[in-house]
Design a protein around this motif. Structure first.
Motif, PDB file in Angstrom:
ATOM      1  N   GLY A  77       0.776  -1.235   0.000  1.00 20.15           N
ATOM      2  CA  GLY A  77       0.000   0.000   0.000  1.00 20.15           C
ATOM      3  C   GLY A  77       0.806   1.283   0.000  1.00 20.15           C
ATOM      4  O   GLY A  77       0.218   2.373  -0.061  1.00 20.15           O
ATOM      5  N   ASP A  78       2.130   1.209   0.066  1.00 17.55           N
ATOM      6  CA  ASP A  78       2.970   2.425   0.079  1.00 17.55           C
ATOM      7  C   ASP A  78       3.173   2.900  -1.358  1.00 17.55           C
ATOM      8  O   ASP A  78       4.199   2.636  -1.985  1.00 17.55           O
ATOM      9  CB  ASP A  78       4.305   2.132   0.763  1.00 17.55           C
ATOM     10  CG  ASP A  78       5.142   3.395   0.985  1.00 17.55           C
ATOM     11  OD1 ASP A  78       4.816   4.445   0.400  1.00 17.55           O
ATOM     12  OD2 ASP A  78       6.134   3.322   1.734  1.00 17.55           O
ATOM     13  N   VAL A 126      10.122   3.497  -7.207  1.00 20.61           N
ATOM     14  CA  VAL A 126      10.734   2.306  -7.788  1.00 20.61           C
ATOM     15  C   VAL A 126      10.214   2.076  -9.205  1.00 20.61           C
ATOM     16  O   VAL A 126      10.986   1.738 -10.119  1.00 20.61           O
ATOM     17  CB  VAL A 126      10.478   1.078  -6.899  1.00 20.61           C
ATOM     18  CG1 VAL A 126      10.998  -0.197  -7.559  1.00 20.61           C
ATOM     19  CG2 VAL A 126      11.128   1.270  -5.527  1.00 20.61           C
ATOM     20  N   ALA A 127       8.919   2.282  -9.423  1.00 20.10           N
ATOM     21  CA  ALA A 127       8.352   2.096 -10.757  1.00 20.10           C
ATOM     22  C   ALA A 127       8.976   3.069 -11.750  1.00 20.10           C
ATOM     23  O   ALA A 127       9.276   2.694 -12.893  1.00 20.10           O
ATOM     24  CB  ALA A 127       6.835   2.276 -10.714  1.00 20.10           C
ATOM     25  N   ALA A 166       0.168   2.079  -8.948  1.00 19.31           N
ATOM     26  CA  ALA A 166      -1.071   2.635  -8.406  1.00 19.31           C
ATOM     27  C   ALA A 166      -1.492   1.991  -7.101  1.00 19.31           C
ATOM     28  O   ALA A 166      -2.088   2.640  -6.236  1.00 19.31           O
ATOM     29  CB  ALA A 166      -2.196   2.494  -9.439  1.00 19.31           C
ATOM     30  N   SER A 167      -1.171   0.695  -6.919  1.00 25.28           N
ATOM     31  CA  SER A 167      -1.684  -0.022  -5.750  1.00 25.28           C
ATOM     32  C   SER A 167      -0.633  -0.360  -4.703  1.00 25.28           C
ATOM     33  O   SER A 167      -0.960  -0.504  -3.524  1.00 25.28           O
ATOM     34  CB  SER A 167      -2.335  -1.331  -6.197  1.00 25.28           C
ATOM     35  OG  SER A 167      -1.343  -2.260  -6.630  1.00 25.28           O
ATOM     36  N   ALA A 168       0.609  -0.547  -5.125  1.00 21.44           N
ATOM     37  CA  ALA A 168       1.670  -1.063  -4.248  1.00 21.44           C
ATOM     38  C   ALA A 168       1.229  -2.350  -3.566  1.00 21.44           C
ATOM     39  O   ALA A 168       1.627  -2.650  -2.437  1.00 21.44           O
ATOM     40  CB  ALA A 168       2.089  -0.025  -3.211  1.00 21.44           C
ATOM     41  N   GLU A 200      15.090   3.453  -1.948  1.00 23.42           N
ATOM     42  CA  GLU A 200      15.315   2.513  -0.856  1.00 23.42           C
ATOM     43  C   GLU A 200      14.358   2.746   0.313  1.00 23.42           C
ATOM     44  O   GLU A 200      14.462   2.066   1.347  1.00 23.42           O
ATOM     45  CB  GLU A 200      16.775   2.603  -0.413  1.00 23.42           C
ATOM     46  CG  GLU A 200      17.731   2.154  -1.514  1.00 23.42           C
ATOM     47  CD  GLU A 200      19.161   2.593  -1.283  1.00 23.42           C
ATOM     48  OE1 GLU A 200      19.477   2.993  -0.142  1.00 23.42           O
ATOM     49  OE2 GLU A 200      19.967   2.543  -2.247  1.00 23.42           O
ATOM     50  N   GLY A 201      13.451   3.705   0.150  1.00 24.73           N
ATOM     51  CA  GLY A 201      12.455   3.961   1.184  1.00 24.73           C
ATOM     52  C   GLY A 201      13.008   4.568   2.439  1.00 24.73           C
ATOM     53  O   GLY A 201      12.480   4.375   3.538  1.00 24.73           O
ATOM     54  N   ARG A 202      14.107   5.361   2.283  1.00 28.86           N
ATOM     55  CA  ARG A 202      14.725   5.990   3.462  1.00 28.86           C
ATOM     56  C   ARG A 202      14.173   7.392   3.658  1.00 28.86           C
ATOM     57  O   ARG A 202      13.774   8.053   2.735  1.00 28.86           O
ATOM     58  CB  ARG A 202      16.244   6.061   3.257  1.00 28.86           C
ATOM     59  CG  ARG A 202      16.896   4.696   3.288  1.00 28.86           C
ATOM     60  CD  ARG A 202      18.402   4.781   3.259  1.00 28.86           C
ATOM     61  NE  ARG A 202      18.934   4.867   1.897  1.00 28.86           N
ATOM     62  CZ  ARG A 202      19.519   5.926   1.360  1.00 28.86           C
ATOM     63  NH1 ARG A 202      19.647   7.036   2.072  1.00 28.86           N
ATOM     64  NH2 ARG A 202      19.971   5.912   0.119  1.00 28.86           N
TER      65      ARG A 202
END
Length: 229
Positions: free
Chosen positions: A48-49, A56-57, A119-121, A227-229
């Motif tokens: 969901g993120d 990343v996409a 769109a969805s993660a 990397e989501g940091r």
């Protein structure tokens, strides 16, 4: 499709080298690193993120655009040139074309899978992305070394420096607006020495200064988002 040996050196066109084709391996390293880390980046996105998934996409879409352009340039200009100037390389050229066709299948699958996951993660939407990446990476592991071993040496006796620059420009034109620093950073990060030699070889002093003052910071921000940091 397995590689076969390059024809004996006596079968290469004679005379001095006509170009430096080492840029082929430099760009291949970027694709190998970028697609290679793709599965871990996708799996690192929490369910969901969508903000992280979008980062990343975008990275994977840009890599796909780059590899599409890289191969389209070869299909348009490299293979016809080698067919004309190095007919003894015909078997290798035909194998390259077949490998391009295989990679196109996996790249197209990736292109089609990314929008839903962006769109969805959602994990369910990530699965087609991961499957496509597995196909891309498996096909590249065969194609890129084969091309470097069996095509690049022939290029260096048959292709001119202006033609090499055309291929480089064709690749640069595929980079979406706003992604220049990010992609330069990915190229540099993929080089064995971290990119110092690449910078001095390919960029004038003002460009190197701009990278140090602006580009590095933009690239660091890009990596943190990936990397989501």
């Amino acid at each position: 499709m397995p590689a076969t040996p390059l024809p004996p050196s006596g079968d290469l066109p004679g005379g001095p080298k006509t170009c430096d084709a080492s840029g082929m391996a430099e760009i291949h390293r970027m694709f190998t690193r970028g697609f290679g880390e793709g599965p871990d980046l996708v799996r690192g996105v929490r369910e969901g993120d969508t903000a992280h998934a979008a980062a990343v996409a975008t990275q994977l879409e840009t890599l796909s655009l780059g590899l599409h352009a890289h191969h389209e340039g070869e299909d348009e200009r490299l293979w016809p040139a080698l067919d004309e100037r190095a007919p003894s390389c015909a078997a290798h050229v035909e194998r390259m074309k077949a490998q391009h066709a295989e990679l196109l299948v996996h790249l197209t699958a990736l292109d089609l899978a990314l929008p839903a996951w962006r769109a969805s993660a959602a994990a369910t939407d990530a699965e087609p992305v991961l499957s496509a990446l597995a196909g891309v990476n498996k096909a590249m592991a065969v194609h890129l070394p084969d091309e470097e071993t069996n095509i690049v040496p022939v290029m260096e006796y048959t292709i001119t420096e202006p033609e090499i620059e055309w291929f480089a420009e064709h690749g640069r034109n595929a980079i979406p607006k706003g992604q220049t620093w990010q992609q330069l950073g990915e190229i540099l990060a993929a080089q064995p020495d971290g990119g110092d030699e690449w910078l001095h070889k390919h960029m004038p002093a003002p460009g190197r200064l701009a990278w140090r003052l602006i580009g590095r910071r933009a690239y660091a921000k890009h990596r943190a988002a990936l990397e989501g940091r």
